[in-house]
Design an enzyme around this catalytic site. Structure first.
Site, mmCIF file in Angstrom:
data_model
loop_
_atom_site.group_PDB
_atom_site.id
_atom_site.type_symbol
_atom_site.label_atom_id
_atom_site.label_comp_id
_atom_site.label_asym_id
_atom_site.label_seq_id
_atom_site.Cartn_x
_atom_site.Cartn_y
_atom_site.Cartn_z
ATOM 1 C CG ASN A 164 -1.631 -1.300 0.907
ATOM 2 O OD1 ASN A 164 -2.371 -1.781 0.305
ATOM 3 N ND2 ASN A 164 -2.236 -1.671 2.142
ATOM 4 C CB ILE A 165 0.936 4.345 -2.421
ATOM 5 C CG1 ILE A 165 -0.292 4.766 -2.731
ATOM 6 C CG2 ILE A 165 2.077 3.417 -3.647
ATOM 7 C CD1 ILE A 165 -0.060 5.491 -3.963
ATOM 8 C CG HIS A 192 4.002 -2.277 -4.631
ATOM 9 N ND1 HIS A 192 3.278 -3.009 -4.932
ATOM 10 C CD2 HIS A 192 4.927 -3.254 -4.804
ATOM 11 C CE1 HIS A 192 2.959 -3.903 -4.475
ATOM 12 N NE2 HIS A 192 4.045 -4.624 -5.196
ATOM 13 N N GLY A 222 -5.843 -8.821 3.111
ATOM 14 C CA GLY A 222 -6.310 -8.364 2.010
ATOM 15 C C GLY A 222 -5.597 -7.826 0.665
ATOM 16 C CB THR A 223 -2.567 -8.375 -0.582
ATOM 17 O OG1 THR A 223 -2.110 -8.606 -2.615
ATOM 18 C CG2 THR A 223 -2.313 -9.886 -0.447
ATOM 19 C CB SER A 224 -5.952 -9.546 -5.640
ATOM 20 O OG SER A 224 -5.067 -9.021 -6.041
ATOM 21 C CG ASN A 273 -8.864 -11.796 0.669
ATOM 22 O OD1 ASN A 273 -10.095 -11.278 -0.019
ATOM 23 N ND2 ASN A 273 -7.791 -11.236 -0.283
HETATM 24 N N1 APR Z 1 -11.164 -6.982 4.616
HETATM 25 C C1 APR Z 1 -10.172 -7.802 3.866
HETATM 26 N N2 APR Z 1 -9.959 -8.068 2.407
HETATM 27 C C2 APR Z 1 -10.358 -7.552 1.616
HETATM 28 C C3 APR Z 1 -11.786 -6.573 2.578
HETATM 29 C C4 APR Z 1 -11.699 -6.212 3.689
HETATM 30 N N3 APR Z 1 -12.677 -5.180 3.906
HETATM 31 N N4 APR Z 1 -11.488 -5.876 1.242
HETATM 32 C C5 APR Z 1 -11.271 -5.785 -0.141
HETATM 33 N N5 APR Z 1 -10.361 -7.183 0.288
HETATM 34 C C6 APR Z 1 -9.436 -7.908 -0.620
HETATM 35 C C7 APR Z 1 -10.272 -8.896 -1.877
HETATM 36 O O1 APR Z 1 -11.167 -9.337 -1.682
HETATM 37 C C8 APR Z 1 -8.487 -8.452 -2.534
HETATM 38 O O2 APR Z 1 -8.736 -9.726 -2.729
HETATM 39 O O3 APR Z 1 -8.218 -7.257 -0.826
HETATM 40 C C9 APR Z 1 -7.648 -7.613 -1.840
HETATM 41 C C10 APR Z 1 -7.316 -6.507 -3.435
HETATM 42 O O4 APR Z 1 -6.910 -7.334 -3.911
HETATM 43 P P1 APR Z 1 -6.449 -6.556 -5.628
HETATM 44 O O5 APR Z 1 -7.591 -5.184 -5.258
HETATM 45 O O6 APR Z 1 -5.804 -6.773 -6.691
HETATM 46 O O7 APR Z 1 -5.032 -4.976 -4.946
HETATM 47 P P2 APR Z 1 -3.925 -5.490 -3.765
HETATM 48 O O8 APR Z 1 -3.525 -7.136 -3.804
HETATM 49 O O9 APR Z 1 -3.707 -4.578 -2.990
HETATM 50 O O10 APR Z 1 -2.771 -5.285 -5.885
HETATM 51 C C11 APR Z 1 -1.881 -5.335 -4.907
HETATM 52 O O11 APR Z 1 -1.720 -4.742 -7.453
HETATM 53 O O12 APR Z 1 -1.483 -2.519 -8.539
HETATM 54 C C12 APR Z 1 -0.888 -2.843 -8.431
HETATM 55 O O13 APR Z 1 0.793 -1.637 -6.659
HETATM 56 C C13 APR Z 1 -0.939 -1.958 -6.927
HETATM 57 O O14 APR Z 1 -0.101 -2.832 -4.536
HETATM 58 C C14 APR Z 1 -1.216 -2.697 -6.069
HETATM 59 C C15 APR Z 1 -0.807 -4.807 -6.206
#
Ligand code: APR
Length: 239
Positions: A93-94, A110, A177-179, A203
């Site tokens: 996260n930024i 990042h 909380g990351t996909s 997640n």
């Molecule tokens: N609690 C737990 N998980 C959650 C919640 C919550 N309240 N809300 C959303 N999520 C989960 C979603 O189900 C999803 O799997 O958080 C995840 C967010 O995924 P992405 O939108 O893909 O974001 P992220 O994984 O942070 O992206 C990774 O990709 O775009 C680049 O550099 C950017 O750091 C980022 C990286």
């Protein structure tokens, strides 16, 4: 799962900040469904139209400045303060919500929104004010070489020497909380597992790399993380 851990490594993604009102990237109303990565998150985009890229990140600053940490961020700080182990945070996260939650050992792999880096001398400027193609580097006085200190797609991550060491030496790896769609961060769980860590994923739903996790805890991070932290702490107190 062990009863006691000595070094805990937490990877966070935008999902941990969703309940603080910040957009994730790939959800329906996510950032990448509103903006083209090619226009705002590649070095080519930066060289093609610096001020368009600066505007994108400058416009994010007020919302990230005003955002408050939620129960998940605060629970991580509690774990750092009350659990007898070293707890490190690598965040994709930024935003600065971990710092606002008074967490320490936070590594922004990042980059972060309140920094810009001089492409000429590497000097890092810490500021919540707008940065533009007119901004002058305080170190080398060059104008127009300040880039948002955000790791664009295709660029190398920050703090990777430290991250590699932590992945090789941590006995509990937690992902929140990351996909798991963006590498190399999405591969960290595999490395941690290979070096013997127990691995837990938090997640709303199973993610694409859930194969490497020993445990999956589904639900909102602001509810699941405080509960998990309390269990870890109680297990120590109970033993
Ligand atoms: N609690 C737990 N998980 C959650 C919640 C919550 N309240 N809300 C959303 N999520 C989960 C979603 O189900 C999803 O799997 O958080 C995840 C967010 O995924 P992405 O939108 O893909 O974001 P992220 O994984 O942070 O992206 C990774 O990709 O775009 C680049 O550099 C950017 O750091 C980022 C990286």
């Amino acid at each position: 799962m062990k009863d006691k851990y000595n070094r805990i490594l937490i990877l966070t993604g935008s999902g941990i900040s969703a309940e603080s009102g910040l957009a994730t990237f790939r959800s329906e109303d996510g950032l990448w469904n509103k903006h083209r990565i090619e226009d705002v998150a590649t070095i080519e985009a930066y060289y093609k139209n610096q001020d368009y890229v600066h505007d994108f990140y400058n416009n994010m600053k007020p919302e990230l400045w005003n955002a408050r940490p939620n129960e998940a961020h605060l629970a991580i700080t509690k774990l750092q303060q009350e659990y007898p182990a070293e707890v490190n945070i690598i965040t994709q996260n930024i935003d600065t919500l971990h710092e606002k939650a008074k967490s320490k050992n936070v590594y922004h792999i990042h980059g972060q929104i309140n920094q810009a880096v001089c492409m000429n001398c590497g000097h890092v400027l810490e500021t919540w004010s707008d940065v533009t193609s007119e901004t002058q580097c305080a170190n080398c006085s060059t104008i127009g070489m300040m880039k948002p200190n955000i790791v664009f797609f295709g660029e190398n991550l920050l703090y990777m020497d430290k991250v590699e060491k932590l992945l090789h030496t941590s006995d509990l790896f937690i992902s929140i909380g990351t996909s798991g769609q963006v590498f190399p961060a999405a591969g960290f769980v595999q490395t941690a597992k290979y070096y013997g860590a127990d691995t837990v994923e938090f997640n709303l739903e199973p993610t694409s790399n859930n194969f490497y996790f020993d445990k999956h805890i589904m639900g909102k991070a602001s509810q699941t993380i405080p509960k998990f932290v309390e269990e870890l702490i109680q297990k120590i107190k109970g033993s």
